[in-house]
Design a protein around this motif. Structure first.
Motif, short mmCIF file in Angstrom:
data_model
loop_
_atom_site.label_atom_id
_atom_site.label_comp_id
_atom_site.label_asym_id
_atom_site.label_seq_id
_atom_site.Cartn_x
_atom_site.Cartn_y
_atom_site.Cartn_z
N PHE A 242 31.96 2.86 -7.31
CA PHE A 242 30.67 2.96 -8.00
C PHE A 242 29.97 1.61 -8.02
CE2 PHE A 242 27.65 3.45 -11.41
CZ PHE A 242 27.33 4.80 -11.42
N MET B 291 21.37 4.22 -9.15
CA MET B 291 22.17 4.59 -10.30
C MET B 291 21.45 4.16 -11.57
SD MET B 291 24.67 6.22 -9.20
CE MET B 291 25.16 6.64 -7.55
N TRP C 191 32.12 1.05 -17.95
CA TRP C 191 31.75 2.12 -17.02
C TRP C 191 32.44 3.43 -17.38
CZ3 TRP C 191 35.00 4.63 -13.40
CH2 TRP C 191 34.34 5.45 -12.48
N SER D 8 24.42 10.37 -13.26
CA SER D 8 24.02 8.97 -13.19
C SER D 8 23.08 8.67 -12.04
CB SER D 8 25.27 8.08 -13.06
OG SER D 8 25.82 8.17 -11.76
N PHE E 40 29.00 11.57 -12.09
CA PHE E 40 28.34 10.86 -10.99
C PHE E 40 26.95 11.45 -10.75
CE2 PHE E 40 27.23 9.82 -6.66
CZ PHE E 40 27.71 8.54 -6.49
#
Length: 257
Positions: free
Chosen positions: A174, A1, A191, A217, A214
């Motif tokens: 996450f 990530m 976040w 990232s 998502f």
């Protein structure tokens, strides 16, 4: 990530999530096609036309993703993230343009922005090392993420359904993907704002918005083989909360010596 490396303070001010089917703005202004002040810039940047085209295609011309890439370029060169206002100027956009998201720019505007990065003393080799090496990495990362998301999205959809889009549950998932030394450094509010591009206090996040953010990232090392099992595990926690581990405690920043 990879995106979390740029937290906190990265990116333009956040607003409520907008549908990817919203109005798209493409602005081509006359000034974007004028020769830059550095007469060598056009020649230097022209040598990387193919790479710029590939990057523009991979990000769809989205200003938020271009901003993320330019922040990565700044990080690569030991500089702080580029302010959104500075990027807007390079792309011939105004603050009002950026408010009407999703904002998309043409390849002409993107190319002009790269030309404005070239300093008078730069040559082609320096530009490749300082700028294009990062651009090529970003393009490869985006392509990898697109491919892996074909395998990851069903699991993310099941997780989202199980938690009803709860920001807290999605945040816990996450953070479970990150190493312990990283996951404890971020709050849910950080976040939500920086990674999910949502209001910091958002209680829920829509499925399409969650999946899109998502994907944006993901790093080139993130794969379905590592992400799907974590998603399945968190679905199990939601189905039987007694099996869920205690939440990770945020670690305070190390005190400077």
């Amino acid at each position: 990530m990879w995106l979390v490396r740029l937290l906190p303070g990265m990116g333009p001010p956040t607003e409520s999530p907008r549908s990817s089917t919203g109005k798209t703005k493409i602005r081509i202004k006359p000034s974007a096609t004028l020769p830059p002040a550095n007469v060598n810039a056009k020649t230097i940047v022209a040598a990387y036309r193919e790479q710029i085209t590939a990057f523009h295609r991979s990000c769809g011309g989205r200003v938020d993703l271009i901003h993320t890439a330019f922040c990565a370029i700044a990080e690569h060169n030991g500089k702080p993230p580029m302010p959104a206002q500075a990027l807007a100027g390079m792309l011939d956009l105004t603050a009002e343009d950026l408010k009407d998201g999703p904002c998309v720019v043409s390849e002409v505007q993107l190319t002009a922005a790269f030309e404005r990065m070239v300093r008078p003393q730069d040559n082609g080799d320096e530009f490749r090392e300082k700028v294009m090496a990062v651009v090529e990495q970003q393009t490869k990362r985006a392509s990898h993420a697109q491919q892996e998301m074909l395998k990851i999205k069903p699991a993310l959809a099941r997780l989202h359904e199980a938690c009803g889009g709860s920001t807290k549950a999605l945040f816990n998932f996450f953070m479970d993907l990150l190493p312990d030394e990283m996951s404890g450094q971020y709050t849910q509010e950080m976040w939500a704002a920086m990674v999910m591009k949502s209001p910091p206090n958002a209680a829920t996040i829509g499925l399409d918005h969650f999946v899109e953010c998502f994907r944006d990232s993901m790093d080139s090392t993130d794969t379905a083989d590592t992400i799907v099992p974590v998603a399945e595990r968190h679905i199990g926690y939601l189905e039987d909360p007694s099996t869920a581990p205690p939440p990770r405690v945020r670690k305070p920043p190390s005190a400077s010596a």
